[in-house]
Design a protein around this motif. Sequence first.
Motif, short mmCIF file in Angstrom:
data_model
loop_
_atom_site.label_atom_id
_atom_site.label_comp_id
_atom_site.label_asym_id
_atom_site.label_seq_id
_atom_site.Cartn_x
_atom_site.Cartn_y
_atom_site.Cartn_z
N PRO A 100 24.39 10.00 12.83
CA PRO A 100 24.36 10.87 11.25
C PRO A 100 24.95 10.29 9.80
CG PRO A 100 24.88 12.16 13.06
CD PRO A 100 24.86 10.91 13.77
N THR A 101 26.28 9.88 10.18
CA THR A 101 27.04 9.36 9.11
C THR A 101 26.26 8.12 8.41
OG1 THR A 101 29.22 10.16 10.01
CG2 THR A 101 29.36 8.57 8.41
N ALA A 102 25.84 7.26 9.19
CA ALA A 102 25.04 6.12 8.80
C ALA A 102 23.95 6.51 7.86
CB ALA A 102 24.67 5.26 9.64
N LEU A 103 23.10 7.57 8.58
CA LEU A 103 21.85 8.11 7.83
C LEU A 103 22.16 8.85 6.59
CD1 LEU A 103 18.89 8.13 8.75
CD2 LEU A 103 19.40 10.24 9.92
N ALA A 104 23.42 9.14 6.42
CA ALA A 104 23.67 9.97 5.41
C ALA A 104 24.21 8.74 4.02
CB ALA A 104 24.77 11.04 5.43
N ALA A 247 33.10 9.99 3.36
CA ALA A 247 34.07 10.50 2.43
C ALA A 247 33.40 10.86 1.02
CB ALA A 247 35.34 9.80 2.22
N GLY A 248 32.36 10.03 0.78
CA GLY A 248 31.60 10.31 -0.46
C GLY A 248 30.62 11.27 -0.16
N GLN A 249 30.55 11.96 0.97
CA GLN A 249 29.21 12.86 1.18
C GLN A 249 30.10 14.16 1.43
OE1 GLN A 249 26.33 11.55 1.25
NE2 GLN A 249 27.34 9.69 1.03
N LEU A 250 31.25 14.45 1.03
CA LEU A 250 31.97 15.84 1.16
C LEU A 250 32.66 16.10 -0.30
CD1 LEU A 250 34.01 14.89 4.50
CD2 LEU A 250 31.91 16.17 4.33
N PRO A 251 31.76 16.54 -1.14
CA PRO A 251 32.23 16.72 -2.54
C PRO A 251 33.45 18.01 -2.22
CG PRO A 251 30.19 17.47 -2.23
CD PRO A 251 30.25 16.62 -0.78
N GLY A 252 34.39 17.79 -2.89
CA GLY A 252 35.54 19.03 -3.11
C GLY A 252 36.69 18.82 -2.04
N ILE A 253 36.15 17.87 -1.09
CA ILE A 253 37.13 17.63 0.15
C ILE A 253 38.13 16.37 -0.27
CG2 ILE A 253 37.38 16.96 2.56
CD1 ILE A 253 36.22 19.94 1.73
N ARG A 254 39.36 16.64 0.04
CA ARG A 254 40.53 15.57 -0.23
C ARG A 254 40.70 14.62 1.12
NH1 ARG A 254 42.34 13.25 -3.91
NH2 ARG A 254 44.52 13.37 -3.22
#
Length: 295
Positions: A100-104, A247-254
């Motif tokens: 999943p992470t790679a696909l995103a 990390a770049g796929q989690l907007p708003g998350i630190r």
Amino acid sequence: MLDPRRLLTFREVAERRSFSRAAESLALTQPAVSQQVGALERQLGTELLERKPGGLALTEAGELLLAHANALSERVRLADTQLRELVAAGGARLHVGAFPTALASVVPAAIGALRQSDPELLVEAREASTPDLAAGVVSGDLHVAVCFEDAAAEPRSYPGLRRHELGGEPMDAAVGPDHRLARRRAIRLDLLAEETWTAPSPDQLIYRTCVAAGFEPRIAYITRDPLAIRGLLAAGLAVTLAPRLLAGQLPGIRTLRLLDKPPRRRLYALTPEAGARPAALAFVDAVAAAVAADT
């Protein structure tokens, strides 16, 4: 040299534990099947099957030969798939599998790079677990697969497949925007010892990393879905370790770097050992470049 036809006939008998059922499956007569297996046993000088009241059973030599016959069968099926595609001019289509992470993240970037150099290329991608991805390449359903594993573990090997190393990916701590540590740039992992956690599994990389840091995490939420992870963290319900590609796929998350040596994932791709498509190999190079750029 062993006759491949006899090996495949023996495989059918061994799998079905019956000469008659194997004959039916192979569209042969039972005597013909028996003759082929008998000839194989005479050539090898040992029995492969024991005839028992309850049916057929494999000898030790039969078990060994069955493993090789299974590998031969897989390669024959893969050759058939590859040749059918080639004859049907299917070279303009590429079937990709990924976690999943790679696909995103890196897979879309790699597909975009390929399409720039070959606008006629049609790419289809699907998500799957690592075992299913490997099986897809073995069967020919996938031309290439992007996989990962814990970098602390021994690299996996796959008979009949070629492994391409894509690079390493560190893990960062991830917390919600209102978390008490959200303003930090880097932390020690043990500062999250009392938190509730989300993880893809209850006992794999995240669990082992926390235990190595001196605490057992309370994992209350099990999910691999980036949207679910983001929702749990944003609501302040959990913390986690996130691969840097995510990390770049989690907007708003630190995301916070770990001060101690962070855990890492090892990324790799799989292609057939023989008959890999040029587009699949170009895709591997494009993914490796995307991984290097993002990590």
